[in-house]
Motif scaffolding. Structure first.
Motif, short mmCIF file in Angstrom:
data_model
loop_
_atom_site.label_atom_id
_atom_site.label_comp_id
_atom_site.label_asym_id
_atom_site.label_seq_id
_atom_site.Cartn_x
_atom_site.Cartn_y
_atom_site.Cartn_z
N TYR A 6 0.87 -1.17 0.00
CA TYR A 6 0.00 0.00 0.00
C TYR A 6 0.91 1.23 0.00
O TYR A 6 1.69 1.41 0.94
CB TYR A 6 -0.93 -0.02 1.22
N PHE A 7 0.81 2.06 -1.04
CA PHE A 7 1.85 3.05 -1.26
C PHE A 7 1.33 4.21 -2.11
O PHE A 7 0.20 4.19 -2.61
CB PHE A 7 3.03 2.40 -1.98
N HIS A 8 2.20 5.23 -2.26
CA HIS A 8 2.00 6.25 -3.27
C HIS A 8 3.33 6.43 -3.99
O HIS A 8 4.38 6.50 -3.34
CB HIS A 8 1.54 7.57 -2.66
N PRO A 9 3.34 6.53 -5.31
CA PRO A 9 4.60 6.54 -6.07
C PRO A 9 5.42 7.83 -5.93
O PRO A 9 6.53 7.90 -6.45
CB PRO A 9 4.15 6.34 -7.52
N LEU A 10 4.90 8.84 -5.24
CA LEU A 10 5.67 10.05 -5.00
C LEU A 10 6.30 10.06 -3.61
O LEU A 10 7.17 10.89 -3.34
CB LEU A 10 4.77 11.29 -5.16
N LYS A 52 -0.73 5.93 7.52
CA LYS A 52 0.45 6.39 6.81
C LYS A 52 1.02 5.22 6.00
O LYS A 52 0.99 4.08 6.46
CB LYS A 52 1.51 6.90 7.79
N PHE A 53 1.49 5.53 4.81
CA PHE A 53 2.12 4.49 4.00
C PHE A 53 3.63 4.69 4.05
O PHE A 53 4.11 5.77 4.43
CB PHE A 53 1.60 4.48 2.56
N PRO A 54 4.37 3.61 3.72
CA PRO A 54 3.93 2.32 3.17
C PRO A 54 3.48 1.34 4.26
O PRO A 54 3.92 1.41 5.40
CB PRO A 54 5.20 1.79 2.50
N ARG A 63 -0.66 -10.89 8.06
CA ARG A 63 0.03 -9.90 8.88
C ARG A 63 0.23 -8.61 8.11
O ARG A 63 0.59 -8.63 6.93
CB ARG A 63 1.38 -10.46 9.32
N ASN A 64 0.02 -7.50 8.80
CA ASN A 64 0.31 -6.18 8.25
C ASN A 64 1.63 -5.68 8.84
O ASN A 64 1.83 -5.78 10.06
CB ASN A 64 -0.80 -5.19 8.59
N VAL A 65 2.50 -5.16 7.99
CA VAL A 65 3.80 -4.65 8.45
C VAL A 65 3.90 -3.20 8.02
O VAL A 65 3.77 -2.88 6.83
CB VAL A 65 4.97 -5.47 7.86
N ALA A 66 4.15 -2.31 8.99
CA ALA A 66 4.23 -0.88 8.73
C ALA A 66 5.61 -0.35 9.11
O ALA A 66 6.40 -1.06 9.75
CB ALA A 66 3.15 -0.14 9.50
N GLU A 67 5.88 0.89 8.72
CA GLU A 67 7.13 1.61 8.97
C GLU A 67 8.24 1.05 8.06
O GLU A 67 8.55 -0.14 8.09
CB GLU A 67 7.56 1.57 10.43
N SER A 68 8.81 1.94 7.27
CA SER A 68 9.69 1.51 6.18
C SER A 68 10.87 0.65 6.63
O SER A 68 11.18 -0.36 6.00
CB SER A 68 10.20 2.74 5.41
#
Length: 220
Positions: A6-10, A52-54, A63-68
């Protein structure tokens, strides 16, 4: 597909994770999130309430994994048989984690405040943030005098963090003539296939960047 990003390319933090995914040759599905869209916002918030992404969804592990940085550590352990982005040597791994945090906190941090000020048209005094970037550049100049990569002789998570941080920061505070090691390092970064791919994929969205006019023509 076992993984969804889950992201935004910018987003610079999304770039950091994308570089790691490409370095490790991991198959994944992209889910572009527009936080201005109510449905997209709700979808991301259901995975990570801070919205917040990603964020990566591992469907096999449910499982969901957050924080780069955490995402990259997770991917690094998941993908056996590839050069590690975080070495198993404890002392060397500390260096990787140190410079990863350095880029996130001391390059991306001031950079995002400057960009945020432009977006909100606050016209605040950003001399402290610009001075912080200059200080960070000086520290990096010393760090890169002996090694090819941010935390030693091999490409690591620290370099995944460095590429987007320096790409955007250099549009705000360009490297000075005395930053020759840093400038050479940046050139190595942008020639890395994973980094080139991320920049190429971001090109259609650069017009949304508040300082688009400062992006070098070779990237547009």
């Amino acid at each position: 597909m076992p993984l969804t990003l889950y992201f935004h390319p910018l987003s610079s933090y999304c770039h950091k994770v994308l570089i790691a995914l490409y370095e490790l040759d991991i198959e994944f599905e992209k889910r572009l999130i527009n936080l201005g869209n109510e449905a997209d916002h709700a979808e991301l918030q259901a995975l990570w309430p801070l919205c917040k992404f990603p964020v990566i969804r591992d469907h096999d592990q449910q499982r969901n994994v957050a924080e780069s940085s955490v995402i990259i550590e997770y991917l690094d352990h998941r993908q056996a048989g590839y050069p590690r982005l975080i070495t198993e040597d404890w002392k060397a791994a500390l260096e990787v984690r140190l410079w990863d945090r350095f880029f996130d906190l001391h390059v991306q941090g001031p950079m995002q405040k400057i960009v945020g000020d432009r977006i909100s048209a606050a016209n605040g005094d950003l001399s402290r943030e610009r001075a912080a970037l200059t200080t960070a550049y000086g520290m990096l100049e010393q760090q890169l005098a002996a090694d090819s990569w941010a935390a030693g002789t091999t490409f690591s998570m620290a370099d995944c963090a460095a590429a987007p941080a320096l790409f955007y920061a250099s549009t705000l505070v360009p490297f000075a003539d005395e930053h020759r090691h840093l400038s050479a390092y940046f050139e190595r970064l942008i020639q890395r296939p994973s980094v080139k791919r991320v920049i190429e994929e971001a090109k259609p969205y650069f017009s949304m960047y508040p300082f688009v006019e400062a992006i070098a023509s070779r990237f547009r």
